[in-house]
Design an enzyme around this catalytic site. Structure first.
Site, mmCIF file in Angstrom:
data_model
loop_
_atom_site.group_PDB
_atom_site.id
_atom_site.type_symbol
_atom_site.label_atom_id
_atom_site.label_comp_id
_atom_site.label_asym_id
_atom_site.label_seq_id
_atom_site.Cartn_x
_atom_site.Cartn_y
_atom_site.Cartn_z
ATOM 1 N N GLU A 268 0.852 -1.198 0.000
ATOM 2 C CA GLU A 268 0.000 0.000 0.000
ATOM 3 C C GLU A 268 0.877 1.233 0.000
ATOM 4 O OE1 GLU A 268 -2.423 -0.244 3.518
ATOM 5 O OE2 GLU A 268 -3.045 -2.283 3.029
ATOM 6 N N LYS B 289 2.229 4.580 1.437
ATOM 7 C CA LYS B 289 2.301 5.095 2.813
ATOM 8 C C LYS B 289 2.013 6.597 2.748
ATOM 9 C CE LYS B 289 5.155 4.961 6.964
ATOM 10 N NZ LYS B 289 5.081 6.349 7.332
ATOM 11 N N ASP C 283 1.491 10.326 3.675
ATOM 12 C CA ASP C 283 2.230 11.128 4.654
ATOM 13 C C ASP C 283 1.306 12.133 5.329
ATOM 14 O OD1 ASP C 283 4.307 12.025 6.112
ATOM 15 O OD2 ASP C 283 5.312 13.091 4.486
ATOM 16 N N TYR D 8 -6.984 2.588 6.100
ATOM 17 C CA TYR D 8 -6.103 1.458 5.791
ATOM 18 C C TYR D 8 -6.268 0.271 6.723
ATOM 19 C CZ TYR D 8 -3.115 3.851 9.237
ATOM 20 O OH TYR D 8 -2.626 4.479 10.346
ATOM 21 N N LYS E 240 10.819 3.364 3.417
ATOM 22 C CA LYS E 240 10.840 4.832 3.402
ATOM 23 C C LYS E 240 11.608 5.337 2.186
ATOM 24 C CE LYS E 240 9.274 6.937 7.043
ATOM 25 N NZ LYS E 240 9.751 6.909 8.319
ATOM 26 N N CYS F 133 21.370 49.439 -0.137
ATOM 27 C CA CYS F 133 20.114 48.880 -0.646
ATOM 28 C C CYS F 133 20.113 48.939 -2.173
ATOM 29 C CB CYS F 133 18.941 49.672 -0.081
ATOM 30 S SG CYS F 133 17.374 49.246 -0.854
ATOM 31 N N CYS G 223 17.388 51.798 -3.131
ATOM 32 C CA CYS G 223 17.471 53.223 -2.790
ATOM 33 C C CYS G 223 18.882 53.657 -2.404
ATOM 34 C CB CYS G 223 16.496 53.561 -1.663
ATOM 35 S SG CYS G 223 16.996 52.901 -0.071
ATOM 36 N N CYS H 37 17.105 47.370 4.992
ATOM 37 C CA CYS H 37 17.193 48.748 4.530
ATOM 38 C C CYS H 37 16.325 49.547 5.499
ATOM 39 C CB CYS H 37 16.645 48.838 3.103
ATOM 40 S SG CYS H 37 16.319 50.535 2.618
ATOM 41 N N CYS I 229 12.261 54.122 1.133
ATOM 42 C CA CYS I 229 12.822 53.239 0.090
ATOM 43 C C CYS I 229 11.704 52.830 -0.872
ATOM 44 C CB CYS I 229 13.436 52.006 0.736
ATOM 45 S SG CYS I 229 13.838 50.714 -0.444
HETATM 46 S S1 IVH Z 1 -0.572 0.378 8.717
HETATM 47 C C1 IVH Z 1 -0.031 -1.763 12.607
HETATM 48 N N1 IVH Z 1 -0.915 1.435 6.334
HETATM 49 O O1 IVH Z 1 2.402 5.093 8.794
HETATM 50 C C2 IVH Z 1 0.033 -1.080 11.314
HETATM 51 N N2 IVH Z 1 0.057 2.775 8.028
HETATM 52 O O2 IVH Z 1 4.839 4.266 10.538
HETATM 53 C C3 IVH Z 1 -0.327 0.327 11.408
HETATM 54 N N3 IVH Z 1 0.534 5.062 7.331
HETATM 55 O O3 IVH Z 1 1.135 5.255 12.080
HETATM 56 C C4 IVH Z 1 -0.113 1.125 10.237
HETATM 57 N N4 IVH Z 1 -0.205 4.884 5.268
HETATM 58 O O4 IVH Z 1 0.157 6.796 10.281
HETATM 59 C C5 IVH Z 1 -0.472 1.619 7.588
HETATM 60 N N5 IVH Z 1 -1.321 2.245 4.206
HETATM 61 C C6 IVH Z 1 -0.893 2.450 5.453
HETATM 62 C C7 IVH Z 1 -0.367 3.677 5.874
HETATM 63 C C8 IVH Z 1 0.104 3.806 7.179
HETATM 64 C C9 IVH Z 1 0.321 5.701 6.165
HETATM 65 C C10 IVH Z 1 1.169 5.664 8.525
HETATM 66 C C11 IVH Z 1 0.361 5.505 9.793
HETATM 67 C C12 IVH Z 1 1.250 4.789 10.760
HETATM 68 C C13 IVH Z 1 2.610 5.031 10.188
HETATM 69 C C14 IVH Z 1 3.520 3.895 10.550
#
Ligand code: IVH
Length: 671
Positions: free
Chosen positions: A113, A115, A117, A222, A310, A404, A407, A422, A427
């Protein structure tokens, strides 16, 4: 309308609007134009106003509201909200795969999935109705942010099936909303958010849900907190169930049989992530079958069956050709790097702020250098470092000028500040920036006076200070390049209209040091007229909670200047309003009112006041108006044809007033 037919229509409209909302915000497939939605919403609002007893918590009119307390309540998570272990490269992912296969064998399916932010939230539904939303907090205890989460339009207030369930997801701010929000913040001289994640978190921690509502947040679900009786057997099945219930889940998920397939998904999204409308900071890889997840279990912090890959921040190399200096309205000189255009995280970057001279020294940046550029929070371009190995000796040192650039007066570095300034109040660059600020939206809001027109008028010496804006004539305007008669006439109308603005807009527009839009409002509310403010001493200003030493002293110093007194006389003569027009401050003497500190509910039809007037006046007297009757209600004001709220209040023994009693209290307090 008869009550029974009103009820039928209200329910019909609620369902229809909830469905349209779902199509728009969850499916991203609107089936009706916005005007149609707005028309029906208006009809529903009107009907609900006339029949308040028909309002239900899942009505689309009930997204923004609720009481605003001083602190968020604590919420214990029934099952802890864990976090995830991290992987930073292929090796880390292969190690994870090895651990999984050692534990449950080779027959596994992963689900990958995006992730997102943002920040993790939990949503609780009872019998299909949204009852509570909370932050993750420390995983065991979070904060109750229900009122703010209700404003997110992709969160259903009612599920498609009457489930009692706790679900989890990531609340986030789409990039476009983030960019618009920061533009606005900059205009208001407030600190911009560093990235969409901070902006989303900041928005959900506001005590006033109207602010969250204005921030265009969104949410992808999620997971499910407690699987219980749902019959779900896998993560992918759980996501399908969430979609069926009306939640928004991310469709980019993919099942993978092997770690090589996982790596391919990761590689694909490392490339493609810039194309998304929202930020992702990695990929989450989960073992799909719940039975396998149970087998592997979790440590105190994170499950063993999932890992987060990450992304590294994207960094690219380009050439820094030159450094440009700009002068802000307060005289601060800001250096900006002019770069060879280069693509970073999805957009072309050709400028990056270098903030101040110290930073240029620290990084030893020279003109012609090869530099590493990234986007802080994937948005704001930043020069990370210089590649020393690529220096040819042709690069040139950069030093800030002593004078400046606009001016030519001497620049100064004020003690304790890194910025060069300035100090010449005349100015031209500062004056021009000040004029642009004066007409901007949160200040006098003069439509048609954009940066270019202001620059043109300033160049032609038609405006030299803000008061000159009010003596512009049709003849002067139509003689400007690219200004037609129609635009000139519209501009004059906008200038005229701005004279009616309430005092805070003018105060903010004048650009007094340290006085942002919010402070201007507080000041205007407290002093009510420009004359009273001009006479205020530092001590008096400091009595106001939100005003500190710096601001108080800046205000007094500002009004001491002779040119300022002249300017204010000119504005007054031009007919510019110098008084505060907003709702009056709730002063201590009002707390004598018997409404002070009371929770009040309005019901039925009021005859002499509109609902909004009644609400505003009760609030001025220190009361708090809420929507529904509960044990916490102190007073119910019942208008004509009051219905179920009246009977509930009677049952609970709550004090009940009619409209006349309310008016008596209001008039007695002269609000
Ligand atoms: S699963 C026990 N799925 O990432 C599993 N987390 O570092 C719990 N996050 O606290 C998380 N997208 O805020 C999961 N598709 C996703 C996610 C996701 C973003 C964030 C979430 C979590 C953090 C984990």
């Amino acid at each position: 309308m008869e009550r029974s037919s009103a009820e039928t229509r209200v329910r019909e409209l609620q369902d229809l609007l909830n469905q349209y909302n779902y199509e728009y915000h969850v499916l991203d497939k609107p089936s009706v134009p916005d005007v149609e939605y707005d028309k029906l919403l208006h009809e529903l609002k009107k009907l609900e106003e006339d029949h308040p007893e028909l309002v239900t918590p899942d009505s689309p009119t009930q997204r923004v509201g609720g009481t605003v307390s001083e602190q968020f309540k604590k919420v214990s998570h029934r099952t802890p909200m864990l976090s995830l272990g991290n992987a930073f490269n292929e090796e880390d992912l292969r190690d994870f795969d090895r651990r999984v296969r050692n534990s449950i064998g080779d027959h596994i399916t992963y689900i990958c999935e995006l992730k997102i932010d943002g920040l993790a939230v939990s949503l609780r539904y009872e019998d299909g109705l949204f009852v509570q939303g909370a932050t993750r907090g420390d995983g065991a205890i979070g904060e109750d942010i229900t009122a703010n989460l209700r404003t997110i339009r992709s969160i259903p207030l009612k599920l498609k099936k009457p489930f009692s369930i706790e679900v989890r997801g990531e609340a986030f701010m789409p990039r476009s909303s983030f960019i618009a929000l920061n533009k606005e913040k900059e205009k208001q001289e407030e600190l911009p958010f560093a990235n969409p994640r901070n902006a989303a978190a900041g928005s959900l921690r506001q005590l006033d849900p109207r602010i969250a509502a204005s921030r265009n947040l969104d949410l992808y679900l999620y997971g499910i907190g407690e699987i219980g009786e749902t019959g779900v057997q896998s993560q992918s099945g759980g996501l399908d169930l969430l979609s069926e219930l009306g939640f928004k889940t991310n469709n980019e998920r993919r099942k993978c049989k092997t770690i090589d397939d996982v790596l391919e998904y990761v590689a694909e999204w490392t490339e493609k992530r810039a194309e998304l409308q929202y930020d992702i900071d990695g990929i989450v890889i989960k073992v799909d079958a719940l039975s396998h997840q149970e087998e592997m279990g979790a440590t105190a912090k994170s499950p063993r069956w999932a890992i987060a890959f990450k992304f590294p921040a994207e960094e690219v190399v380009t050439i820094l050709h030159d450094i440009e200096l700009s002068i802000g309205r307060t005289g601060v000189i800001t250096p900006t790097a002019l770069l060879e255009p280069v693509l970073v995280a999805g957009t072309t970057v050709q400028r990056a702020s270098l903030h101040n001279e110290d930073l240029i020294r620290e990084k030893d940046i020279r003109l012609g250098d090869h530099v590493v550029v990234k986007k802080a929070g994937d948005i704001i371009p930043e020069v990370v470092s210089v590649i020393l190995e690529r220096r040819t000796g042709e690069e040139r040192h950069f030093s800030m000028p002593d004078q400046c650039p606009a001016c030519e007066s001497d620049l100064a570095r004020i003690e304790g500040e890194v910025a060069l300034r300035c100090l010449n109040p005349k100015c031209p660059a500062q004056i021009q920036e000040g004029l642009i600020h004066f007409v901007s939206r949160n200040a006098m809001n003069i439509d048609g006076l954009g940066e270019k027109v202001v620059a043109q008028l300033f160049r032609e010496k038609l405006i030299e200070d803000v008061a000159d804006i009010y003596s512009l004539t049709m003849d002067q305007l139509i003689n400007l390049e690219r200004m037609g008669e129609k635009s000139a006439s519209n501009l004059l109308k906008a200038i005229e209209a701005s004279k009616e603005n309430s005092l805070e807009k003018l105060l903010f527009g004048l650009g007094i040091r340290h006085v942002g839009a919010k402070a201007a409002k507080t000041i205007a509310q407290n002093f009510e007229t420009m004359d009273r403010l001009r006479e205020a001493s530092e001590e008096e200003l400091l009595q106001i909670n939100e005003i500190g030493d710096k601001m108080a002293s800046a205000i007094v110093t500002y009004f001491e200047q002779e040119e300022v007194s002249e300017l204010i006389i000119e504005l007054k003569e031009a007919g510019v309003n110098l008084t505060y027009k907003g709702p009056k401050l709730q002063r201590a003497e009002n707390l004598d009112s018997s409404l002070a500190g009371k929770t009040v509910v309005l019901t039925g039809k009021l005859v002499q006041l509109t609902r909004n007037e009644a609400k505003e006046k009760i609030e001025i007297l220190g009361g708090n108006v809420t929507g529904s009757v509960s044990k916490k209600t102190d007073l119910l004001v019942a208008g004509e044809d009051a219905g179920s709220k009246l009977s509930k209040a009677q049952e609970l023994g709550i004090t009940i007033w009619d409209e006349d009693q309310l008016l008596e209290e209001i008039n007695g307090q002269e609000v």
